[in-house]
Enzyme design. Sequence first.
Site, PDB file in Angstrom:
ATOM      1  N   ASN A 161      47.843  16.828 -50.526  1.00 16.61           N
ATOM      2  CA  ASN A 161      47.536  16.301 -49.189  1.00 16.61           C
ATOM      3  C   ASN A 161      46.122  15.741 -49.200  1.00 16.61           C
ATOM      4  O   ASN A 161      45.763  14.912 -48.376  1.00 16.61           O
ATOM      5  CB  ASN A 161      47.689  17.386 -48.103  1.00 16.61           C
ATOM      6  CG  ASN A 161      47.056  18.729 -48.465  1.00 16.61           C
ATOM      7  OD1 ASN A 161      46.621  18.951 -49.593  1.00 16.61           O
ATOM      8  ND2 ASN A 161      47.029  19.632 -47.510  1.00 16.61           N
ATOM      9  N   LYS A 195      33.890  13.796 -49.445  1.00 16.38           N
ATOM     10  CA  LYS A 195      33.558  14.942 -50.311  1.00 16.38           C
ATOM     11  C   LYS A 195      33.568  14.526 -51.785  1.00 16.38           C
ATOM     12  O   LYS A 195      32.730  14.960 -52.563  1.00 16.38           O
ATOM     13  CB  LYS A 195      34.580  16.079 -50.097  1.00 16.38           C
ATOM     14  CG  LYS A 195      34.574  16.634 -48.683  1.00 16.38           C
ATOM     15  CD  LYS A 195      35.635  17.692 -48.479  1.00 16.38           C
ATOM     16  CE  LYS A 195      37.052  17.151 -48.405  1.00 16.38           C
ATOM     17  NZ  LYS A 195      37.361  16.328 -47.229  1.00 16.38           N
ATOM     18  N   GLY A 196      34.542  13.670 -52.143  1.00 21.57           N
ATOM     19  CA  GLY A 196      34.705  13.241 -53.536  1.00 21.57           C
ATOM     20  C   GLY A 196      33.406  12.702 -54.112  1.00 21.57           C
ATOM     21  O   GLY A 196      32.998  13.055 -55.214  1.00 21.57           O
ATOM     22  N   LYS A 197      32.741  11.850 -53.322  1.00 24.10           N
ATOM     23  CA  LYS A 197      31.505  11.214 -53.803  1.00 24.10           C
ATOM     24  C   LYS A 197      30.403  12.247 -54.051  1.00 24.10           C
ATOM     25  O   LYS A 197      29.680  12.172 -55.045  1.00 24.10           O
ATOM     26  CB  LYS A 197      31.045  10.194 -52.752  1.00 24.10           C
ATOM     27  CG  LYS A 197      30.100   9.168 -53.311  1.00 24.10           C
ATOM     28  CD  LYS A 197      29.776   8.091 -52.291  1.00 24.10           C
ATOM     29  CE  LYS A 197      28.721   8.578 -51.324  1.00 24.10           C
ATOM     30  NZ  LYS A 197      28.175   7.490 -50.504  1.00 24.10           N
ATOM     31  N   GLN A 252      40.419  19.153 -47.681  1.00 23.37           N
ATOM     32  CA  GLN A 252      40.606  19.216 -46.229  1.00 23.37           C
ATOM     33  C   GLN A 252      39.273  19.552 -45.553  1.00 23.37           C
ATOM     34  O   GLN A 252      38.248  19.177 -46.071  1.00 23.37           O
ATOM     35  CB  GLN A 252      41.704  20.224 -45.844  1.00 23.37           C
ATOM     36  CG  GLN A 252      43.110  19.790 -46.193  1.00 23.37           C
ATOM     37  CD  GLN A 252      43.457  19.929 -47.654  1.00 23.37           C
ATOM     38  OE1 GLN A 252      43.285  20.974 -48.249  1.00 23.37           O
ATOM     39  NE2 GLN A 252      43.952  18.870 -48.250  1.00 23.37           N
ATOM     40  N   ASP A 308      38.352  13.829 -45.134  1.00 29.16           N
ATOM     41  CA  ASP A 308      37.957  12.456 -45.469  1.00 29.16           C
ATOM     42  C   ASP A 308      36.510  12.137 -45.126  1.00 29.16           C
ATOM     43  O   ASP A 308      36.180  11.008 -44.766  1.00 29.16           O
ATOM     44  CB  ASP A 308      38.901  11.442 -44.783  1.00 29.16           C
ATOM     45  CG  ASP A 308      40.347  11.708 -45.114  1.00 29.16           C
ATOM     46  OD1 ASP A 308      40.612  12.118 -46.256  1.00 29.16           O
ATOM     47  OD2 ASP A 308      41.207  11.526 -44.239  1.00 29.16           O
ATOM     48  N   GLY A 310      42.939  13.579 -50.647  1.00 32.23           N
ATOM     49  CA  GLY A 310      42.706  12.322 -51.351  1.00 32.23           C
ATOM     50  C   GLY A 310      41.208  12.127 -51.407  1.00 32.23           C
ATOM     51  O   GLY A 310      40.577  11.907 -50.382  1.00 32.23           O
ATOM     52  N   HIS A 311      40.624  12.303 -52.585  1.00 31.24           N
ATOM     53  CA  HIS A 311      39.173  12.223 -52.727  1.00 31.24           C
ATOM     54  C   HIS A 311      38.816  10.974 -53.538  1.00 31.24           C
ATOM     55  O   HIS A 311      39.206  10.849 -54.693  1.00 31.24           O
ATOM     56  CB  HIS A 311      38.635  13.486 -53.414  1.00 31.24           C
ATOM     57  CG  HIS A 311      38.905  14.741 -52.627  1.00 31.24           C
ATOM     58  ND1 HIS A 311      38.662  15.996 -53.098  1.00 31.24           N
ATOM     59  CD2 HIS A 311      39.385  14.907 -51.371  1.00 31.24           C
ATOM     60  CE1 HIS A 311      38.991  16.888 -52.171  1.00 31.24           C
ATOM     61  NE2 HIS A 311      39.445  16.245 -51.115  1.00 31.24           N
TER      62      HIS A 311
HETATM   63  P1  GDP Z   1      37.230  12.917 -49.009  1.00 32.92           P
HETATM   64  O1  GDP Z   1      38.664  13.226 -48.822  1.00 32.92           O
HETATM   65  O2  GDP Z   1      36.331  13.779 -48.181  1.00 32.92           O
HETATM   66  O3  GDP Z   1      36.792  12.915 -50.443  1.00 32.92           O
HETATM   67  O4  GDP Z   1      37.012  11.423 -48.480  1.00 32.92           O
HETATM   68  P2  GDP Z   1      38.000  10.155 -48.735  1.00 32.92           P
HETATM   69  O5  GDP Z   1      37.809   9.708 -50.115  1.00 32.92           O
HETATM   70  O6  GDP Z   1      39.369  10.444 -48.278  1.00 32.92           O
HETATM   71  O7  GDP Z   1      37.416   9.117 -47.685  1.00 32.92           O
HETATM   72  C1  GDP Z   1      36.096   8.705 -47.713  1.00 32.92           C
HETATM   73  C2  GDP Z   1      36.072   7.177 -47.815  1.00 32.92           C
HETATM   74  O8  GDP Z   1      34.771   6.707 -47.507  1.00 32.92           O
HETATM   75  C3  GDP Z   1      36.361   6.664 -49.199  1.00 32.92           C
HETATM   76  O9  GDP Z   1      37.015   5.441 -49.109  1.00 32.92           O
HETATM   77  C4  GDP Z   1      34.986   6.496 -49.813  1.00 32.92           C
HETATM   78  O10 GDP Z   1      34.944   5.522 -50.842  1.00 32.92           O
HETATM   79  C5  GDP Z   1      34.193   6.033 -48.620  1.00 32.92           C
HETATM   80  N1  GDP Z   1      32.775   6.405 -48.601  1.00 32.92           N
HETATM   81  C6  GDP Z   1      32.224   7.602 -48.931  1.00 32.92           C
HETATM   82  N2  GDP Z   1      30.915   7.591 -48.639  1.00 32.92           N
HETATM   83  C7  GDP Z   1      30.634   6.397 -48.104  1.00 32.92           C
HETATM   84  C8  GDP Z   1      29.447   5.801 -47.551  1.00 32.92           C
HETATM   85  O11 GDP Z   1      28.372   6.385 -47.502  1.00 32.92           O
HETATM   86  N3  GDP Z   1      29.566   4.531 -47.068  1.00 32.92           N
HETATM   87  C9  GDP Z   1      30.738   3.828 -47.111  1.00 32.92           C
HETATM   88  N4  GDP Z   1      30.770   2.610 -46.600  1.00 32.92           N
HETATM   89  N5  GDP Z   1      31.864   4.363 -47.614  1.00 32.92           N
HETATM   90  C10 GDP Z   1      31.813   5.633 -48.086  1.00 32.92           C
HETATM   91  P1  IMO Z   2      40.969  15.527 -47.779  1.00 32.28           P
HETATM   92  O1  IMO Z   2      40.722  16.603 -48.807  1.00 32.28           O
HETATM   93  C1  IMO Z   2      42.554  14.386 -43.885  1.00 32.28           C
HETATM   94  C2  IMO Z   2      45.909  16.705 -42.322  1.00 32.28           C
HETATM   95  C3  IMO Z   2      47.185  15.900 -42.141  1.00 32.28           C
HETATM   96  C4  IMO Z   2      47.786  16.622 -40.946  1.00 32.28           C
HETATM   97  C5  IMO Z   2      47.442  18.076 -41.215  1.00 32.28           C
HETATM   98  C6  IMO Z   2      48.566  18.874 -41.852  1.00 32.28           C
HETATM   99  O2  IMO Z   2      41.256  14.191 -48.367  1.00 32.28           O
HETATM  100  O3  IMO Z   2      39.885  15.520 -46.767  1.00 32.28           O
HETATM  101  P2  IMO Z   2      49.544  18.939 -44.326  1.00 32.28           P
HETATM  102  O4  IMO Z   2      50.212  17.865 -45.128  1.00 32.28           O
HETATM  103  O5  IMO Z   2      48.317  19.504 -44.960  1.00 32.28           O
HETATM  104  O6  IMO Z   2      50.499  20.006 -43.877  1.00 32.28           O
HETATM  105  O7  IMO Z   2      49.084  18.181 -42.967  1.00 32.28           O
HETATM  106  O8  IMO Z   2      46.312  18.057 -42.073  1.00 32.28           O
HETATM  107  N1  IMO Z   2      45.306  16.656 -43.669  1.00 32.28           N
HETATM  108  C7  IMO Z   2      44.259  15.893 -43.986  1.00 32.28           C
HETATM  109  N2  IMO Z   2      43.588  14.984 -43.270  1.00 32.28           N
HETATM  110  N3  IMO Z   2      42.153  14.657 -45.144  1.00 32.28           N
HETATM  111  C8  IMO Z   2      42.795  15.588 -45.877  1.00 32.28           C
HETATM  112  O9  IMO Z   2      42.361  15.985 -47.094  1.00 32.28           O
HETATM  113  C9  IMO Z   2      43.933  16.239 -45.316  1.00 32.28           C
HETATM  114  N4  IMO Z   2      44.803  17.156 -45.750  1.00 32.28           N
HETATM  115  C10 IMO Z   2      45.628  17.438 -44.737  1.00 32.28           C
HETATM  116  O10 IMO Z   2      46.910  14.568 -41.865  1.00 32.28           O
HETATM  117  O11 IMO Z   2      47.137  16.228 -39.767  1.00 32.28           O
HETATM  118 MG    MG Z   3      40.452  12.297 -48.259  1.00 32.63          MG
END
Ligand code: GDP
Ligand code: IMO
Ligand code: MG
Length: 423
Positions: A39, A17-19, A222, A14, A41-42
């Site tokens: 698992n 990475k998606g951005k 992840q 989290d 969520g981007h």
């Molecule tokens: P990922 O799994 O690595 O793609 O990240 P996630 O999408 O799960 O979580 C990142 C969160 O931070 C999302 O809600 C994005 O919209 C938000 N986000 C990403 N970059 C920024 C930033 O520079 N500033 C703010 N405020 N939010 C951001």
């Molecule tokens: P992105 O790609 C954050 C964490 C779970 C748990 C552990 C094992 O969005 O960054 P699993 O369901 O994979 O067996 O869970 O890994 N986990 C993540 N935490 N971002 C993720 O993906 C994750 N994918 C798995 O919360 O601690």
């Molecule tokens: Mg995520």
Amino acid sequence: MSKVDVVLGTFYGDEGKGKIIDYLSEDADVSIRCSGGNNAGHTITVDGKKFAFHLIPSGILNNNTKAIIGNGVVIDPKVLIEEIENLKRNGYSVDNLYISDKAHIIMPYHIMMDNLQEELRGDKKIGTTARGIGPAYSDKYERSGIRVEDFISDRFESIAKRNIERKNVMFKSYGKKLVDANKVISEYKEYAKYLKPYVVDSVDMLYELLEQDKKIVCEGAQATLLDIDFGNYPYVTSSNPTIGGIITGTGIGPKYIDQIYGVLKAYSSKVGEGMFLTEQNNEIGDKIRELGHEYGTTTKRPRRCGWLDLVALKYAVRINGITALAINHVDTIGKLDKIKLCIAYNYNGKNTMRFSTNIDYLKKCTPVYEEFDGNFGDLSGITKKEDLPKNALKYLSRIEDIVGVPIRFIGTGAERNDMIIVK
Ligand code: GDP
Ligand code: IMO
Ligand code: MG
């Protein structure tokens, strides 16, 4: 020669990475997911509209980019179909979507197993996403998994039947509800029919694209500290989100790789159980969570929040061979008055940059912090690094100095364009 860039998470996921992938995919021919499943969520925010990708590569939003789900991914077909339908509803084309014939299928019994195993772990639970990830990978390595090529073939019924019989023995022994084989098989045959047109021999396809000198972006899911080998075992996921998983999850040989971007946030967050040395289980952590909207994209769980840990970051840089950093949420951390940065661990009275996931080692480490002034002010609209406020520049340059890798992207907000690209 083809140019392959890789985007990886450096901490516990989290990081945003998606951005970064969305940006890099703008002029890429291919964006490919390499490991993990739903698992992940981007999130990508386009004109205020949020897209959360769990399986489809984030590059799909760029019409000219082929989006491939690579062989290293485990696919819940139901979730994938929902994602496809959601994109179509929002006017996006999925003609550019391809699914590897070698990816594995998450079946309902994998999700049931995930829940059962967590239940059996009791207070030692991992805090998985309950998406069936671990059991699907276990079956893959045990060689009873269902590959996409089997899923869309006549073989599916007999493989699924045999697997369900075996799983039901276990569910029965724990007094759990059994899987209705006929119901599941007929439902999943429909999913297979729906997905079949998207299936390709991805290894072959990538080989051809590489031969044509195409630009490819590999989407890591992840992150390093969730890696089955290099993370905080057992509080990890069941795949290799590090650089090795990119190679085995696609079939792209290492010689093609150019940039390896390590994504981090200006602070740290984690979902699930396990050690997190710089966690602020206090009002500071609560404040970061609220300011950064740190609630899981996949499970909506509140994320544990804390300060940025440069010892762990340096470890991620080493393990993955990271060439440049992307730091998100600089706007978020800048809302605090004071910011702490972990610049070393204190181990047995001495400062060290040594990171290890060895629990006995980590338990004896305490973070050493440096304090920075926050109050960065409004960062929206800033497009050049040098236009950032002095306090922000100080914080960022300290990170670069200690880690020894340049920052290439600076996130100043959640929107697609809220990003400074350092030339
Ligand atoms: P990922 O799994 O690595 O793609 O990240 P996630 O999408 O799960 O979580 C990142 C969160 O931070 C999302 O809600 C994005 O919209 C938000 N986000 C990403 N970059 C920024 C930033 O520079 N500033 C703010 N405020 N939010 C951001
Ligand atoms: P992105 O790609 C954050 C964490 C779970 C748990 C552990 C094992 O969005 O960054 P699993 O369901 O994979 O067996 O869970 O890994 N986990 C993540 N935490 N971002 C993720 O993906 C994750 N994918 C798995 O919360 O601690
Ligand atoms: Mg995520």
